[in-house]
Write an enzyme that holds these catalytic residues in place. Structure first.
Site, PDB file in Angstrom:
ATOM      1  CG  HIS A   1       3.257   3.593   3.460  1.00 24.75           C
ATOM      2  ND1 HIS A   1       4.563   3.991   3.205  1.00 24.75           N
ATOM      3  CD2 HIS A   1       2.607   3.708   2.276  1.00 24.75           C
ATOM      4  CE1 HIS A   1       4.676   4.334   1.941  1.00 24.75           C
ATOM      5  NE2 HIS A   1       3.512   4.178   1.352  1.00 24.75           N
TER       6      HIS A   1
HETATM    7  C1  LIG Z   1      -3.537   7.543  -1.218  1.00 29.65           C
HETATM    8  C2  LIG Z   1      -2.581   6.408  -1.050  1.00 29.65           C
HETATM    9  C3  LIG Z   1      -1.353   6.467  -1.676  1.00 29.65           C
HETATM   10  C4  LIG Z   1      -0.447   5.415  -1.509  1.00 29.65           C
HETATM   11  N1  LIG Z   1       0.689   5.418  -2.255  1.00 29.65           N
HETATM   12  C5  LIG Z   1       1.470   4.319  -2.246  1.00 29.65           C
HETATM   13  C6  LIG Z   1       2.566   4.203  -3.138  1.00 29.65           C
HETATM   14  O1  LIG Z   1       2.815   5.070  -3.975  1.00 29.65           O
HETATM   15  N2  LIG Z   1       3.335   3.083  -3.059  1.00 29.65           N
HETATM   16  C7  LIG Z   1       3.099   2.103  -2.153  1.00 29.65           C
HETATM   17  O2  LIG Z   1       3.851   1.139  -2.107  1.00 29.65           O
HETATM   18  N3  LIG Z   1       2.056   2.183  -1.306  1.00 29.65           N
HETATM   19  C8  LIG Z   1       1.225   3.242  -1.357  1.00 29.65           C
HETATM   20  N4  LIG Z   1       0.138   3.295  -0.556  1.00 29.65           N
HETATM   21  C9  LIG Z   1      -0.075   2.205   0.407  1.00 29.65           C
HETATM   22  C10 LIG Z   1      -0.546   0.909  -0.252  1.00 29.65           C
HETATM   23  O3  LIG Z   1      -1.419   1.185  -1.305  1.00 29.65           O
HETATM   24  C11 LIG Z   1      -1.195   0.024   0.820  1.00 29.65           C
HETATM   25  O4  LIG Z   1      -0.261  -0.262   1.833  1.00 29.65           O
HETATM   26  C12 LIG Z   1      -1.678  -1.302   0.251  1.00 29.65           C
HETATM   27  O5  LIG Z   1      -2.539  -1.077  -0.835  1.00 29.65           O
HETATM   28  C13 LIG Z   1      -2.400  -2.097   1.333  1.00 29.65           C
HETATM   29  O6  LIG Z   1      -2.890  -3.279   0.759  1.00 29.65           O
HETATM   30  P1  LIG Z   1      -3.981  -4.154   1.489  1.00 29.65           P
HETATM   31  O7  LIG Z   1      -4.232  -5.329   0.637  1.00 29.65           O
HETATM   32  O8  LIG Z   1      -3.555  -4.372   2.891  1.00 29.65           O
HETATM   33  O9  LIG Z   1      -5.281  -3.229   1.597  1.00 29.65           O
HETATM   34  P2  LIG Z   1      -6.134  -2.507   0.464  1.00 29.65           P
HETATM   35  O10 LIG Z   1      -5.425  -2.481  -0.827  1.00 29.65           O
HETATM   36  O11 LIG Z   1      -6.585  -1.222   1.045  1.00 29.65           O
HETATM   37  O12 LIG Z   1      -7.373  -3.487   0.256  1.00 29.65           O
HETATM   38  C14 LIG Z   1      -8.385  -3.704   1.178  1.00 29.65           C
HETATM   39  C15 LIG Z   1      -9.666  -3.966   0.396  1.00 29.65           C
HETATM   40  O13 LIG Z   1     -10.646  -4.524   1.264  1.00 29.65           O
HETATM   41  C16 LIG Z   1     -11.892  -3.907   0.997  1.00 29.65           C
HETATM   42  N5  LIG Z   1     -12.704  -4.023   2.219  1.00 29.65           N
HETATM   43  C17 LIG Z   1     -12.449  -3.493   3.432  1.00 29.65           C
HETATM   44  N6  LIG Z   1     -13.423  -3.830   4.307  1.00 29.65           N
HETATM   45  C18 LIG Z   1     -14.297  -4.598   3.613  1.00 29.65           C
HETATM   46  C19 LIG Z   1     -15.511  -5.239   3.961  1.00 29.65           C
HETATM   47  N7  LIG Z   1     -16.046  -5.161   5.194  1.00 29.65           N
HETATM   48  N8  LIG Z   1     -16.167  -5.950   3.008  1.00 29.65           N
HETATM   49  C20 LIG Z   1     -15.661  -6.057   1.751  1.00 29.65           C
HETATM   50  N9  LIG Z   1     -14.512  -5.439   1.360  1.00 29.65           N
HETATM   51  C21 LIG Z   1     -13.843  -4.725   2.284  1.00 29.65           C
HETATM   52  C22 LIG Z   1     -11.518  -2.483   0.642  1.00 29.65           C
HETATM   53  O14 LIG Z   1     -12.567  -1.819  -0.039  1.00 29.65           O
HETATM   54  C23 LIG Z   1     -10.269  -2.693  -0.190  1.00 29.65           C
HETATM   55  O15 LIG Z   1     -10.582  -2.899  -1.544  1.00 29.65           O
HETATM   56  C24 LIG Z   1      -0.780   4.318  -0.682  1.00 29.65           C
HETATM   57  C25 LIG Z   1      -2.029   4.267  -0.067  1.00 29.65           C
HETATM   58  C26 LIG Z   1      -2.934   5.290  -0.249  1.00 29.65           C
HETATM   59  C27 LIG Z   1      -4.286   5.192   0.405  1.00 29.65           C
END
Ligand SMILES: Cc1cc2nc3c(=O)[nH]c(=O)nc-3n(C[C@H](O)[C@H](O)[C@H](O)COP(=O)(O)OP(=O)(O)OC[C@H]3O[C@@H](n4cnc5c(N)ncnc54)[C@H](O)[C@@H]3O)c2cc1C
Length: 541
Positions: free
Chosen positions: A479
């Site tokens: 997280h």
């Molecule tokens: C294994 C795991 C289990 C988890 N379990 C839970 C859970 O059960 N419940 C919960 O609430 N949270 C959970 N989390 C946390 C939650 O999923 C994250 O906090 C949330 O998804 C973050 O969202 P975000 O949009 O910030 O980033 P992300 O969803 O990680 O999205 C970022 C995106 O940007 C893309 N990206 C990055 N750099 C580039 C680039 N240079 N060019 C193009 N694309 C790029 C990535 O590939 C990705 O698709 C978990 C996380 C993980 C990894």
């Protein structure tokens, strides 16, 4: 990959926040939206069927396809371990490979953000956005939404061992058994909520990106990593991406929005000249805006504690997994295979809790959990005996870390150092949490159910023994937040409209903008941030 040279909004990262934002903006046919995602398609049962995700996390070859493969720097308070820092690299981002636990956090978390100057982010605004997102099985009320794109359901048919555990937590901690910890009050213990229904995961891809694909104004550019934001005359005008072995630019007529996550967004800003000026100079990058990008990294940690419980479930055998698949094929959407691995969640107060807000989360599983000090061989070893696992979780860490550049080459992974447990208060809280779990497990309610502690085990009993063992046991909950902090002070990276300070036409919208992590799992809040950003952009244009 679709070939598109210009869009009104160029979004980088199709994860929890980016998927929601792209879906919402493209609902207006007059808006041309390009979504750039480094990873490939999530249209595989590994991502869409809840139980299958364990194959991703336990099979290194498969994992490589969906995960960035980051590791932290060696953690002095984590027994010197380099801890795997899993981040989804796939359409849907981490929401396509996570545990699907659905928690909004405490309402006070959002009011605190607002009190610090983040106008428009208080509990009332956050609740409106959550209501718009949700299709909650309990139906609409003052707090919950129905009819939205993200299905939210409860874990059902808890095994009797978990039911007894829920009662034991309530009695020992003096909290109620709650029907909905995302409603009026978070404090209590109850069935886990998840973003899944009918045997299907409701990631941001499922709910927002897939429906958008049919729209002529929406362009998904997958399998292409952004290398930098193109900034001309102080304004973001496009994104340079790595397209096979060539580089090309997708231009933004209105705005560029970074949704690349807590690591990716900070990394891209620094590669683009937005970050700590001296650090950028060390890597030969001219600073366009001198901002503390990459600082304020913080994360939740838990310690899995496993107790032998013959009436709980066996785990980790191929037979158990195959049995799940077969049952799921016969009773679609109605077996453990169609749910999160977590049965119940508790939110309770430690002796350090401030203002009546629970500061320990208890993640409860009806089986054992891989011991984290075994994560160096990558394939974790799971105790196969029937067990209950409770993970006391530090939800308001005080330790702060950072993401920095290792190179100006965009394909080089950044340096990630969360400084886990650097603050003594964090260590104290986890030890208190572990002792609390032992108290719960010793409750008469569990007398016939629990037959002894398997992990960490009776060898670690005194505070000193627990403190010495803690570094081997801490496990990230995945997280991380905070590297592009929202605020109104000089150290903020984005303002409350999510605009990067000092650069026009550039916003960040993902978990990186959280000033302080919310008290709960971070997927729903990240989706809420995508939803709120869509509102802010609609209001601005
Ligand atoms: C294994 C795991 C289990 C988890 N379990 C839970 C859970 O059960 N419940 C919960 O609430 N949270 C959970 N989390 C946390 C939650 O999923 C994250 O906090 C949330 O998804 C973050 O969202 P975000 O949009 O910030 O980033 P992300 O969803 O990680 O999205 C970022 C995106 O940007 C893309 N990206 C990055 N750099 C580039 C680039 N240079 N060019 C193009 N694309 C790029 C990535 O590939 C990705 O698709 C978990 C996380 C993980 C990894």
């Amino acid at each position: 990959m679709k070939s598109v040279e210009e869009a009104d909004y160029v979004i980088v990262g199709g994860g929890s926040a980016g998927g929601v934002l792209a879906g919402r903006l493209s609902q207006d046919p007059a808006c041309r939206v390009a979504l750039i995602e480094a990873g490939g398609s999530d249209r595989t049962r590994l991502c869409t069927v809840p139980g299958m995700v364990s194959i991703i996390h336990t099979t290194p070859k498969v994992k490589k396809r969906f995960d960035w493969g980051f590791y932290t720097a060696p953690q002095p308070h984590g027994a010197g371990r380099r801890i795997p820092y899993v981040r989804g690299r796939v359409v849907g981002g981490s929401s396509a490979i996570n545990g699907m636990v659905y928690v909004r956090g405490h309402r006070q978390n959002y009011d605190d953000w607002e009190a610090e100057g983040c106008t428009g982010w208080g509990a009332a605004d956050a609740t409106r956005c959550y209501k718009q997102l949700e299709d909650w099985e309990g139906g609409e009320d003052a707090y919950r939404g129905a009819g939205g794109p993200i299905a939210v359901t409860r874990s059902r048919d808890l095994v009797p061992a978990t039911q007894a555990l829920v009662e034991a937590i309530a009695e020992t901690c003096g909290v109620p058994v709650v029907d909905d910890y995302n409603g009026a009050d978070q404090e209590g213990v109850g069935a886990c909520q998840m973003n899944a229904r009918g045997g299907r995961r409701y990631s941001s891809s499922e709910a927002f990106v897939q429906p958008a694909l049919a729209r002529p104004n929406f362009h998904l550019i997958s399998g292409a990593a952004a290398a930098r934001v193109v900034i001309e005359g102080g304004r973001a005008v496009g994104v340079e991406l790595i397209d096979g072995d060539r580089r090309r630019i997708v231009r933004a007529a209105r705005e560029v929005i970074l949704c690349a996550g807590v690591i990716g967004s900070a990394h891209l800003l620094m590669l683009s000249g937005v970050g700590p000026a001296a650090h950028l100079r060390d890597h030969g990058i001219a600073a366009i805006a001198d901002l503390p990008v990459g600082q304020n990294l913080h994360d939740h940690l838990f310690v899995p504690m496993t107790f032998l419980a013959p009436t709980a479930r066996h785990r980790g055998t191929a037979l158990h997994f195959l049995g799940g698949m077969v049952k799921e094929a016969m009773h679609k959407g109605d077996t453990w295979f169609s749910r999160t691995v977590f049965d119940a969640l508790g939110f309770v107060r430690s002796s350090q809790a401030e203002r009546g807000v629970p500061d320990i989360q208890l993640h409860c599983l009806p089986w054992s959990y891989p011991s984290p000090n075994q994560d160096r061989p990558v394939r974790p070893v799971v105790d196969k005996r029937p067990a209950l696992t409770v993970m006391p979780t530090l939800i308001y860490p005080k330790s702060r870390g950072e993401v920095t550049l290792t190179s100006a080459d965009p394909t080089a992974a950044p340096h990630i150092d969360p400084h886990f447990l650097e603050e003594e208060a964090d260590r104290r809280l986890l030890i208190e949490g572990m002792k609390l779990v032992r108290e719960i497990m010793a409750s008469p309610r569990l007398g016939d159910i629990v037959q002894g502690e398997l992990h960490p085990g009776p060898a670690f009993t005194s505070d000193a023994e627990l403190a010495a063992e803690l570094p081997n046991r801490i496990h990230t909950v995945y997280h991380p937040v905070g590297t592009c902090r929202m605020g109104v002070d000089d150290r903020a990276v984005v303002d409350p409209q999510l605009r990067v300070r000092g650069v026009d036409g550039l916003r960040v919208a993902d978990a990186s903008i959280m000033p302080r992590v919310i008290g709960g799992n971070t997927n729903a809040p990240s989706m809420m941030i995508g939803e709120r950003c869509a509102e802010l952009i609609a209001a601005a244009h």
